[in-house]
Scaffold this active site. Structure first.
Site, PDB file in Angstrom:
ATOM      1  N   CYS A  69      29.555   0.184  53.854  1.00 39.49           N
ATOM      2  CA  CYS A  69      31.216   1.025  54.389  1.00 39.49           C
ATOM      3  C   CYS A  69      32.292   0.083  55.279  1.00 39.49           C
ATOM      4  O   CYS A  69      32.318  -1.306  55.000  1.00 39.49           O
ATOM      5  CB  CYS A  69      31.108   3.103  54.188  1.00 39.49           C
TER       6      CYS A  69
ATOM      7  N   HIS B 157      27.919   4.189  50.034  1.00 39.35           N
ATOM      8  CA  HIS B 157      27.127   5.156  51.013  1.00 39.35           C
ATOM      9  C   HIS B 157      25.419   5.724  50.384  1.00 39.35           C
ATOM     10  O   HIS B 157      25.411   6.840  50.402  1.00 39.35           O
ATOM     11  CB  HIS B 157      27.706   6.626  51.105  1.00 39.35           C
TER      12      HIS B 157
ATOM     13  N   GLU C 187      23.195   6.217  52.398  1.00 43.70           N
ATOM     14  CA  GLU C 187      22.839   7.427  52.975  1.00 43.70           C
ATOM     15  C   GLU C 187      23.229   8.924  52.412  1.00 43.70           C
ATOM     16  O   GLU C 187      22.567   9.530  52.342  1.00 43.70           O
ATOM     17  CB  GLU C 187      23.248   7.349  54.332  1.00 43.70           C
TER      18      GLU C 187
END
Ligand code: MN
Length: 236
Positions: free
Chosen positions: A110, A214, A216
């Site tokens: 990001c 993202h 994660e």
């Protein structure tokens, strides 16, 4: 097998008591630990002599998400929604260039994806919705972070394609800025349906890859766990 040491860029915040603190979201830490790495936090605004010592000892660097990059770094168009983190720019832009020069494995997420483009000479849309005709909604901050927001088409023959193993995937989307002009040395590796670049990599580097989404927050998806594993693997 020894765990490689992965630095994760962090941000400055104030605690609820108003005390200055350094912070990263735990999703990054968990993703690196689960992928076999040993994470360590890199505070913003370190003197150069300090971050160079860190970089020397790190096996890889994760450039994490966060607020916008200062417009002065890419001659960006002012927009009322722009929200900057100058202390992070001061560290992350030179750190990224130094990591590239040292052929250190790096992963950008990001803001980290945008840092990679700007550090290497690219520019950004400072608010996609007002500047990219027919843009999709990319800012899904009002939804859970694992909400699948749009598809991406992954470019054949790229490192990212090799890692993700599928030409078309659904991803989350938590950004209001995006790449306008790609830095000359970078290759675009993924696009959303409105033509926005969602993945970039530096060819001929050990591992220098970044994504606008993202991963994660998508750790329940095997492709995204593989992305972290391949990064940590490259850092060994
Ligand atoms: Mn997006």
């Amino acid at each position: 097998m020894q765990r490689p040491l992965i630095g994760i860029t962090a941000r400055h915040v104030n605690t609820s008591e108003g005390l200055p603190a350094v912070r990263i979201l735990r999703a990054y830490v968990t993703a690196i630990v689960d992928a076999g790495g040993a994470p360590i936090l890199i505070p913003p605004e370190l003197p150069e002599g300090c971050w160079r010592v860190l970089l020397d000892r790190l096996d890889g660097v994760l450039f994490s998400g966060g607020a916008d990059i200062g417009l002065e770094h890419f001659d960006g168009e002012p927009h009322p929604t722009v929200d900057v983190e100058p202390v992070r720019d001061a560290l992350e832009l030179p750190l990224l260039r130094a990591a590239v020069d040292a052929d250190k494995p790096l992963l950008g997420i990001c803001r980290g994806f945008q840092v990679m483009n700007v550090a290497l000479g690219g520019t950004l849309y400072t608010h996609i919705l007002d500047q990219l005709p027919n843009a999709l909604q990319h800012d899904w901050h009002d939804k859970p972070r694992d909400t699948l927001a749009h598809s991406i088409r992954v470019e054949e023959g790229t490192r990212l394609a090799e890692i993700l193993g599928a030409p078309l995937l659904q991803v989350n989307s938590l950004h209001h800025q995006g790449i306008k002009d790609l830095a000359p040395s970078l290759k675009a590796t993924a696009y959303s349906p409105d033509g926005l670049i969602e993945g970039i990599e530096l060819p001929n580097h050990k591992f220098a890859l970044a994504v606008q989404w993202h991963p994660e927050w998508m750790r329940s998806h095997e492709e995204m766990r593989r992305l972290f594993r391949m990064f940590v693997e490259a850092a060994k």
